[in-house]
Design an enzyme around this catalytic site. Sequence first.
Site, PDB file in Angstrom:
ATOM      1  CG  ASN A 151      -0.430  -0.068   2.444  1.00  0.00           C
ATOM      2  OD1 ASN A 151       0.830  -0.667   2.741  1.00  0.00           O
ATOM      3  ND2 ASN A 151      -1.057   0.081   3.490  1.00  0.00           N
ATOM      4  N   PRO A 176       6.868  -6.293  -1.637  1.00  0.00           N
ATOM      5  CG  PRO A 176       5.122  -4.612  -1.893  1.00  0.00           C
ATOM      6  CD  PRO A 176       6.607  -4.893  -1.202  1.00  0.00           C
ATOM      7  N   GLY A 227       1.321  -5.862   7.453  1.00  0.00           N
ATOM      8  CA  GLY A 227       0.563  -6.375   6.509  1.00  0.00           C
ATOM      9  C   GLY A 227      -0.595  -6.738   7.570  1.00  0.00           C
ATOM     10  CB  SER A 228      -3.426  -8.910   6.810  1.00  0.00           C
ATOM     11  OG  SER A 228      -2.898 -10.234   6.753  1.00  0.00           O
ATOM     12  CD  GLU A 249       3.847  -0.650  12.942  1.00  0.00           C
ATOM     13  OE1 GLU A 249       2.800  -0.178  12.882  1.00  0.00           O
ATOM     14  OE2 GLU A 249       4.764  -0.104  13.902  1.00  0.00           O
ATOM     15  CB  CYS A 283      -2.730   0.348   8.265  1.00  0.00           C
ATOM     16  SG  CYS A 283      -1.106   1.513   8.707  1.00  0.00           S
ATOM     17  CD  GLU A 457       7.540  -0.655  11.131  1.00  0.00           C
ATOM     18  OE1 GLU A 457       6.890  -0.120  10.204  1.00  0.00           O
ATOM     19  OE2 GLU A 457       8.572  -1.554  10.877  1.00  0.00           O
TER      20      GLU A 457
HETATM   21  P1  NAD Z   1      -1.626  -9.991   3.178  1.00  0.00           P
HETATM   22  O1  NAD Z   1      -1.145  -9.831   4.872  1.00  0.00           O
HETATM   23  O2  NAD Z   1      -1.748 -11.316   2.738  1.00  0.00           O
HETATM   24  O3  NAD Z   1      -0.214  -9.444   2.845  1.00  0.00           O
HETATM   25  C1  NAD Z   1       0.589  -8.133   2.975  1.00  0.00           C
HETATM   26  C2  NAD Z   1       1.810  -8.339   2.691  1.00  0.00           C
HETATM   27  O4  NAD Z   1       2.646  -9.480   3.360  1.00  0.00           O
HETATM   28  C3  NAD Z   1       2.070  -8.588   1.159  1.00  0.00           C
HETATM   29  O5  NAD Z   1       3.091  -7.894   0.606  1.00  0.00           O
HETATM   30  C4  NAD Z   1       2.524 -10.052   1.185  1.00  0.00           C
HETATM   31  O6  NAD Z   1       3.528 -10.292   0.170  1.00  0.00           O
HETATM   32  C5  NAD Z   1       3.078 -10.323   2.625  1.00  0.00           C
HETATM   33  N1  NAD Z   1       2.850 -11.837   3.090  1.00  0.00           N
HETATM   34  C6  NAD Z   1       1.562 -12.452   2.882  1.00  0.00           C
HETATM   35  N2  NAD Z   1       1.634 -13.546   3.462  1.00  0.00           N
HETATM   36  C7  NAD Z   1       3.042 -13.847   3.685  1.00  0.00           C
HETATM   37  C8  NAD Z   1       3.693 -14.771   4.338  1.00  0.00           C
HETATM   38  N3  NAD Z   1       3.169 -15.999   4.934  1.00  0.00           N
HETATM   39  N4  NAD Z   1       4.861 -14.499   4.763  1.00  0.00           N
HETATM   40  C9  NAD Z   1       5.595 -13.177   4.475  1.00  0.00           C
HETATM   41  N5  NAD Z   1       4.942 -12.166   3.908  1.00  0.00           N
HETATM   42  C10 NAD Z   1       3.747 -12.468   3.437  1.00  0.00           C
HETATM   43  O7  NAD Z   1      -2.582  -8.872   2.948  1.00  0.00           O
HETATM   44  P2  NAD Z   1      -3.235  -8.606   1.543  1.00  0.00           P
HETATM   45  O8  NAD Z   1      -4.391  -9.517   1.238  1.00  0.00           O
HETATM   46  O9  NAD Z   1      -2.244  -8.371   0.562  1.00  0.00           O
HETATM   47  O10 NAD Z   1      -3.803  -7.276   2.053  1.00  0.00           O
HETATM   48  C11 NAD Z   1      -5.005  -7.029   2.556  1.00  0.00           C
HETATM   49  C12 NAD Z   1      -4.908  -6.786   4.144  1.00  0.00           C
HETATM   50  O11 NAD Z   1      -3.490  -6.438   4.323  1.00  0.00           O
HETATM   51  C13 NAD Z   1      -5.457  -5.600   4.533  1.00  0.00           C
HETATM   52  O12 NAD Z   1      -6.814  -5.892   4.730  1.00  0.00           O
HETATM   53  C14 NAD Z   1      -4.839  -4.696   5.642  1.00  0.00           C
HETATM   54  O13 NAD Z   1      -5.360  -5.501   6.813  1.00  0.00           O
HETATM   55  C15 NAD Z   1      -3.485  -5.563   5.539  1.00  0.00           C
HETATM   56  N6  NAD Z   1      -2.557  -4.733   5.086  1.00  0.00           N
HETATM   57  C16 NAD Z   1      -1.997  -3.791   6.096  1.00  0.00           C
HETATM   58  C17 NAD Z   1      -0.900  -2.988   5.856  1.00  0.00           C
HETATM   59  C18 NAD Z   1      -0.563  -2.205   6.986  1.00  0.00           C
HETATM   60  O14 NAD Z   1       0.003  -0.959   6.687  1.00  0.00           O
HETATM   61  N7  NAD Z   1      -0.663  -2.361   8.374  1.00  0.00           N
HETATM   62  C19 NAD Z   1      -0.329  -2.842   4.630  1.00  0.00           C
HETATM   63  C20 NAD Z   1      -0.788  -3.646   3.601  1.00  0.00           C
HETATM   64  C21 NAD Z   1      -1.910  -4.595   3.759  1.00  0.00           C
END
Ligand code: NAD
Length: 478
Positions: A151, A176, A227-228, A249, A283, A457
């Site tokens: 994002n 990503p 991430g999520s 985060e 986020c 962070e």
């Molecule tokens: P996701 O958690 O699947 O992916 C987020 C990032 O994590 C991606 O770049 C992905 O490559 C990486 N990732 C995913 N699975 C992984 C694993 N097993 N090991 C290492 N890295 C991994 O989420 P998404 O479906 O791409 O995005 C949607 C959700 O992600 C949103 O609902 C939001 O909650 C969350 N998100 C949060 C932030 C934040 O700034 N906190 C940023 C991006 C996404």
Amino acid sequence: MVEFVGLFIDGTWAESDSGAVGQVINPATAEHVADVAHAGIADLERAVAAAARGFDLWRKTPAVERSATIRRAAALLRERQDEISRKLTAEQGKPLAEAWTEVTVSADLLDWFADDGRRVYGKILPPRVAGGEQRVMKEPVGPVAAFTPWNFPLSQAVRKLGPALAAGCSVVVKPPENTPCSVAGLIRCFADAGLPAGVVNVVFGIPAQISEFLIPHPVIRKVSFTGSVPVGKHLAAMAGQYMKPATMELGGHSPTIIFGDADLDKTMQILAASKFRNAGQVCVSPTRFLVQQNVYSDFVSEFTKRAEAVRVGNGADEGTMMGPLVSAARQKAVSDLVSDAVAQGAALRTGGERIGNVGSFYAPTVLADVTPAMRIMNEEPFGPVALFAPFADEAAVLREANRLPYGLAAYVFTENAGHMDRVAAGLETGMVTINHIGLAVPEAHFGGVRDSGYGSEGGSEAIEAYLKPKFVTRTAYV
Ligand code: NAD
């Protein structure tokens, strides 16, 4: 022209051993804009070995030299702002002006972290024994495995790379796969600034395969993920199993509390701009708009007008206020949450549908009269959707604000000092902003509590995550 983004290992960009690649698609036009190398185990082994060598060199480099290198990288980022912003818009979708701002913010963050690395002070203690010396030193924690999101591909990578490098750590970063080009631009800035080979290594591939390799690896001493929540919990558990410190985060579901005594015009202006920034894929995006009963109806109506005035289009086009969602998958996820809410009785005031049939555009959406029974009031929408519900008084709004296990950011709008103090004290979040949207400044802590993760962070707190204390005590033989 289709760009190729390789793996960056030991100071060299290269294809993966197997030659495997993934495609990067422009979410506004559905065009194929880049290919990205996908690492296999042999590539990951090389990245970790390079990070071990890089750490050995970088930790011994004087802090002032490390700082100067990071500052040079920031300067190069500013010089290349136009090129990097365009790449960011093409791969991620955000309007060019937002991409431009992200580059500015990233360079500012790098300057802050560079300087903070020069302020890593230890302690000299009054010794307990005559003629002795006792000190607590802070050392870099070691090679870091960092996982960064799509994002804000630049600024989120900088929030990990900046403090890690300033502290003297080396890094293997997995940015990503869907937005690799802008991060590759950032890494070139570091390389051209003179960062030695092996200090930063970049791998792309199958995320789970990479984290399952890196986190348990004995060379890796620290894990950082953005991430999520579900993925964060999984990676945090893995880090715990191998006793590695972690920074998480994760997502949020920010309560945005609007009291009847707020300056409603200014509040409207601030929130209408902020909600649709990056198409809501933020986020800390304001999400649950909790509006005091006496002003609820007018506020929702005016906000709906503002949402309808948002010009949606290709982020590369002048005048675009909101771009597409990052992918068709995100568009479907948002659409499913909105449909569920409408099926359960939410009032769809505007939006609620895909725009066009090319790219992943989703209309700015306003849902009124939402209830806690709806999925969207419990799961992070991560899209251009504002959720409205009325509240009666301070106690009720705090109950709703703290109902969810998320605890990242919260916003409060009021002119009453009593509300400001009590609500700020009562909110269970890592960050509270009153009467503005003032998060994410370099000088301040940035991070959540509860399911939104742990660690920081931003501010002087950020570098601590990449340091470990060591007590050294010496006595004179008697
Ligand atoms: P996701 O958690 O699947 O992916 C987020 C990032 O994590 C991606 O770049 C992905 O490559 C990486 N990732 C995913 N699975 C992984 C694993 N097993 N090991 C290492 N890295 C991994 O989420 P998404 O479906 O791409 O995005 C949607 C959700 O992600 C949103 O609902 C939001 O909650 C969350 N998100 C949060 C932030 C934040 O700034 N906190 C940023 C991006 C996404």
